[in-house]
Scaffold this active site. Structure first.
Site, short mmCIF file in Angstrom:
data_model
loop_
_atom_site.label_atom_id
_atom_site.label_comp_id
_atom_site.label_asym_id
_atom_site.label_seq_id
_atom_site.Cartn_x
_atom_site.Cartn_y
_atom_site.Cartn_z
N GLU A 41 1.10 -1.18 0.00
CA GLU A 41 0.11 0.07 0.00
C GLU A 41 0.92 1.20 0.04
OE1 GLU A 41 -2.76 -1.03 3.31
OE2 GLU A 41 -4.07 -1.96 1.76
N GLU A 60 -6.45 -4.98 -0.19
CA GLU A 60 -6.85 -5.42 1.23
C GLU A 60 -8.06 -4.84 1.44
OE1 GLU A 60 -3.80 -5.65 4.33
OE2 GLU A 60 -2.07 -5.42 2.80
P1 NAD Z 1 8.38 4.93 4.65
O1 NAD Z 1 8.35 4.15 3.23
O2 NAD Z 1 9.67 5.85 4.77
O3 NAD Z 1 8.46 4.08 5.92
C1 NAD Z 1 7.41 2.94 6.10
C2 NAD Z 1 8.00 1.94 6.88
O4 NAD Z 1 9.02 1.15 6.04
C3 NAD Z 1 8.85 2.38 8.16
O5 NAD Z 1 8.46 1.49 9.31
C4 NAD Z 1 10.17 2.33 7.99
O6 NAD Z 1 11.25 2.25 8.98
C5 NAD Z 1 10.26 1.00 7.02
N1 NAD Z 1 11.28 1.01 5.91
C6 NAD Z 1 12.05 1.91 5.33
N2 NAD Z 1 12.90 1.17 4.42
C7 NAD Z 1 12.85 0.00 4.62
C8 NAD Z 1 13.63 -1.01 3.96
N3 NAD Z 1 14.30 -0.90 3.11
N4 NAD Z 1 13.14 -2.31 4.48
C9 NAD Z 1 12.09 -2.44 5.16
N5 NAD Z 1 11.64 -1.60 5.83
C10 NAD Z 1 11.70 -0.16 5.61
O7 NAD Z 1 7.01 5.76 4.63
P2 NAD Z 1 6.42 6.92 5.82
O8 NAD Z 1 7.30 7.86 5.53
O9 NAD Z 1 6.54 6.17 7.05
O10 NAD Z 1 4.97 6.94 5.36
C11 NAD Z 1 4.58 7.86 4.15
C12 NAD Z 1 4.24 7.12 3.12
O11 NAD Z 1 3.41 6.06 3.09
C13 NAD Z 1 3.65 8.23 2.04
O12 NAD Z 1 4.07 7.86 0.83
C14 NAD Z 1 2.06 7.66 1.91
O13 NAD Z 1 1.55 8.04 1.04
C15 NAD Z 1 2.30 6.07 2.23
N6 NAD Z 1 1.10 5.61 2.81
C16 NAD Z 1 0.34 4.90 1.77
C17 NAD Z 1 -0.69 4.15 2.44
C18 NAD Z 1 -1.60 3.47 1.51
O14 NAD Z 1 -2.64 2.57 2.23
N7 NAD Z 1 -1.50 3.31 0.34
C19 NAD Z 1 -1.25 4.55 3.92
C20 NAD Z 1 -0.44 5.35 4.53
C21 NAD Z 1 0.88 5.87 3.94
O1 6OD Z 2 -8.80 3.56 6.22
C1 6OD Z 2 -8.20 2.88 5.82
O2 6OD Z 2 -8.46 1.57 6.07
C2 6OD Z 2 -6.77 2.95 5.26
N1 6OD Z 2 -6.09 1.96 4.98
C3 6OD Z 2 -6.43 4.11 5.07
C4 6OD Z 2 -5.00 4.41 4.74
C5 6OD Z 2 -4.79 5.93 4.62
C6 6OD Z 2 -3.40 6.34 4.40
O3 6OD Z 2 -2.85 7.16 4.95
#
Ligand code: NAD
Ligand code: 6OD
Length: 502
Positions: A269, A482
């Site tokens: 995601e 999911e």
């Molecule tokens: P991130 O990718 O920097 O980190 C997410 C997690 O991955 C953290 O726990 C981090 O420690 C871990 N991580 C980083 N590098 C890794 C590696 N090489 N191997 C394993 N784990 C690793 O993201 P973030 O800054 O925590 O979150 C923001 C991002 O998440 C934004 O791009 C946002 O759009 C996205 N996001 C997507 C959804 C969705 O449902 N599509 C939901 C929430 C956030």
């Molecule tokens: O509402 C949810 O179930 C969901 N996965 C939201 C994701 C939000 C992203 O920041």
């Protein structure tokens, strides 16, 4: 809580050792670490905790505990028994909601009203929803007529094994339980690595789950950073049966590479660059209020946030004016005050990333309707990670802030003239997570919703979620879905047993 945060904020000489310590949770108990990193309170910038930086040996121990638990009492439970456990756990979490809210705010600086009334209740609701989904979906069976008689094809859902969950910081508990609940109900054991920026609620969840009767080793939490650290140790561990990740698209690429060894199933995601489209026949006030939410909720740190706003030419100017008025009504301030509606960015790194985008927009010649810089806050928040909610107009669709995910409180508003044009511009993105369209014309709504390339399209609303619905992204916003039965499919091995009556 206010007292504790203020005390930490005001005590510059606070020794690391006297700070609150965030431990791992492995095999039913808290576990310290060899190394620690500092955790800052985003609203003040002060160090308020030290968090374990799990080394490879600690991650290995957590995976081992989870693997061992697969053969323990958890193995003997049925899906319906596990669904009943999820409901009991939800009741326990309800009883401890104030602690969960407090821990989440300490990590993130989120405003208390939304955290207490929406986000943590939704995190808890994930357990009840997946219990209900499991009851509905746990057994499927087909009668098959053959020349030799009638065969019964029964589809069994069986656990995959140990699931590795890597989570982000923006909605820490909500996005964790979104994965923990279906993984548990399918009978798996789990090792979680929450974001280094939001470690606390994962540990509290694990503790409460064990107090509610979850066998030791079924849910384990390790902490630390991602790259070359706990995150990558976890996803590259050969005993992890499947990996589920929420976070940035670039991190998703690294995780998919790790999952290729095995290979193991992976659910990703990822990021978004979501669009809101406001047609000239929209309910003007509902669209303006909804768009301010979809730009600025959680300080713009929601993957579903709309950072690209397209407004029909006929209403463009009054709509931008109304957005500016409503944006100025947001109330930044003490996260613990009920009236606060805007919190800080999660970290100094995130604030600086957002400010860099603000500078790029200005250099590209954006018209800054409101915001555009840091937010000057009074003590004790002056050193917190505050950024001003920002609206731009006047940039072309290929400007950086119109193409790249900022993940901050900002959006660019563009003008459009007709439906086909706006659909083409919305779809001109590497991402495809979500979209919001505002119109009173039902035919237009269904046609445009079908044409937009995104996993979720909201019509006359934003971020209304039903856990039974499929959730995920087109294009670089993710792989897999999911939610509902799609979660159960991901977190289980499906087995068909074909039986003739003896
Ligand atoms: P991130 O990718 O920097 O980190 C997410 C997690 O991955 C953290 O726990 C981090 O420690 C871990 N991580 C980083 N590098 C890794 C590696 N090489 N191997 C394993 N784990 C690793 O993201 P973030 O800054 O925590 O979150 C923001 C991002 O998440 C934004 O791009 C946002 O759009 C996205 N996001 C997507 C959804 C969705 O449902 N599509 C939901 C929430 C956030
Ligand atoms: O509402 C949810 O179930 C969901 N996965 C939201 C994701 C939000 C992203 O920041």
């Amino acid at each position: 809580m206010r007292h504790a945060l203020a005390a930490a904020a005001g005590n510059d000489e606070c020794e690391m050792n006297s700070l609150h310590q965030v431990s791992c949770f492995i095999d039913g108990k808290e576990e310290a670490g060899r190394d620690y990193f500092e955790k800052h309170y985003p609203a003040t910038g002060e160090i308020i905790a030290r968090v374990v930086e799990s080394d490879r040996a600690q991650v290995d121990r957590a995976v081992e505990a989870a693997r061992t638990a697969l053969a323990g009492p958890w193995k003997k439970t049925t899906m319906l028994e596990r669904a009943a456990f999820l409901e009991r756990l939800a009741d326990k979490l309800d009883e401890r909601i104030d602690e969960l809210v407090e821990e989440e705010i300490r990590d993130t600086g989120k405003p208390i009203t939304a955290t207490r009334s929406i986000e943590i209740p939704r995190a808890i609701a994930n357990f009840r929803s997946f219990a209900a989904i499991a009851r509905e979906e746990h057994l499927k069976s087909f009668e098959t007529k053959t020349l030799a008689g009638v065969a019964q094809n029964t589809i069994l859902r069986q656990p995959i094994g140990t699931i590795g969950i890597v989570a982000p910081w923006n909605l820490p508990l909500l996005l964790l339980t979104w994965k923990v609940a279906p993984a548990l109900v399918c009978g798996n054991t789990i090792v979680v690595k929450p974001s280094e920026h939001s470690p606390r609620t994962a540990v509290l969840l694990a503790k409460i789950a064990h107090e509610a009767g979850l066998p030791h080793g079924v849910l384990n939490v390790v902490h630390g950073h991602g790259h070359n650290a706990a995150g990558s140790f976890l996803v590259s561990h050969p005993a992890i049966g499947a990996i589920t990740f929420t976070g940035e698209t670039r991190t998703g690429e690294a995780i998919m590479k790790a999952a290729a060894t095995g290979p193991r199933p992976v659910s990703l995601e990822l990021g978004g660059k979501n669009a809101a489209v406001i047609f000239d026949d929209a309910d003007f006030e509902a669209a303006a209020t909804g768009t301010v939410r979809s730009m600025f909720d959680n300080c713009g740190q929601v993957c579903l946030t709309t950072e690209r706003i397209f407004v029909h030419r006929k209403i463009f100017e009054p709509f931008v004016e109304r957005l500016a008025v409503l944006t100025k009504q947001l109330v930044p301030g003490d996260p613990l005050e009920a009236s606060t509606t805007l919190g800080p960015a999660i970290s100094d790194i995130q604030r600086d990333k957002v400010l860099d985008f603000y500078r790029r927009a200005a250099a590209d010649g954006a018209n800054i309707v409101t915001g555009g810089d840091v937010l000057d806050m009074p003590a004790p928040f002056a050193k917190g990670y505050w950024v001003a909610p920002t609206i731009w107009t006047g940039l072309p669709d290929d400007a950086d802030v119109c193409r790249k995910e900022v993940f901050g409180p900002c959006g660019h508003v563009s003008v459009f003239d007709d439906d086909d044009e706006v659909v083409r511009r919305v779809n001109d993105s590497h991402y495809g997570l979500a979209s919001a369209i505002w119109t009173k014309n039902a035919q237009r709504a269904s046609r445009v919703a079908a044409e937009i390339e995104a996993g979720t399209v909201w019509v006359n609303c934003w971020r209304v979620r039903d856990e039974r619905a499929a959730f995920g992204g087109f294009k670089r916003s993710g792989i897999g879905r999911e939610g509902g039965s799609w979660s159960l499919d991901f977190y289980s091995e499906l087995k068909t047993v074909c039986t003739y009556a003896a």
